[in-house]
Each structure stands twice: as C-alpha cells, then as structure tokens.
Motif scaffolding. Sequence first.
Motif: not given
Lengths: 113, 113
Positions: B13-23
Amino acid sequence: KNQVEQSPQSLIILEGKNCTLQCNYTVSPFSNLRWYKQDTGRGPVSLTIMTFSENTKSNGRYTATLDADTKQSSLHITASQLSDSASYICVVSAGQAGTALIFGKGTTLSVSS
Amino acid sequence: DVKVTQSSRYLVKRTGEKVFLECVQDMDHENMFWYRQDPGLGLRLIYFSYDVKMKEKGDIPEGYSVSREKKERFSLILESASTNQTSMYLCASSPRDRGHGYTFGSGTRLTVV
C-alpha cells in the motif's frame, strides 16, 4: 514486570541432532505456558500447552518441560529434521483465566543437512 | 480443522492510504486479537475484542482502529498508512477462557511504500 526471556536467540544444528531451547519467565499469576512453532512468513502454530501442575508434555519429537518453582521451561527437539527450521516462541498466560499473554521474542532454529 | 483466516498473505500500500485487514474465524470464539510482529520485538498486541462491537486497546493501538460487527469477523484498519506500519500482522482468536484454544491466522505481510 511480566517478562518472558528465551535463549538462545538463534541456533544452527545438523539434521538428526537433538537440541533444547530455553524459556525463563517472571509472570504472575501464572496460568499456563505454551510453545509455538512459526515457519517463515506464516502464523504461529501451537506445539504444547502446560498448566502449573504439568511438568512434561510431548508432541511427537517435541517435548516441553516446565519447572514452576524456578519459572523455567524448555523445548527439546529430538532427531531434528530440515522441516524443524523455524522460530519457536514461548508464551506465558497470566491471570486467573489466562487473560494476558506475554510473548518471548523467539528462538530461530536452523537445521542444515 | 479449526481455522483463523486472514484475507491477504501479502499487501503493498502507499503512504496515506486507508488499509483494511480482515480476519475470520470459524470456531465461534468470543475473543479475537490483532498483533504485529517485527524482527527483534516479537509479537505486540494492537487491539483485541471480547465480544461483538466490543474492543480494547492493546499495547500499541496508535494509528490503528478495529471493527467487530459480527462474532466471526475482526477487522484492523490503518486510517492513514505510514511506512513504520510495514510489518507482519497476525490475527488470533480464543474462547472466552483464554487459557486454552488460542489459534493464530497465517499472517498478512504489509508493506507501505
């Protein structure tokens, strides 16, 4: 302060040899102690879990010991195989229901042919 | 076979992106956890949840948030990804009594560029 210390930090052994990994802890109140195996790039997988009253538990070629008096545990690997190359993590549960997990930093084992 | 499934093995991912990690876990466990693992630091607890819509901060919650809308699913959110969040992220679950049955997912290796 609750702490789990593992030694050695890393270890290289020849295939077929035995080895022992150490875990010392200062955790109170103690609930249980677990050993995990973590292959590179994967999540930890449980090997053994021991409560206060257990002092030895085996899982195939892995044997864990627990001395609750000295607050020490060891993981003995018998007749090592190349697939044993991994990080081994000692985890101690604190509290009445094991509500807090304290992780050691792991021992990296490399088994070479 | 019980499972904790993390949606991605590798993410860039790029700096500043919103990231979702799912479990997702299929064991009907009440407790779910998010850890990050960095060399020399071991596993560190980011957030955990002991019930649907409930969450508690772990040791290093800054820069992260979580969501637990369903019992089986626990999401970790990086609101604005930064390079120091490059790490291995591990999800885990356990029954209400955390003394037993603590299971990890396979991990997500996140790189923020």
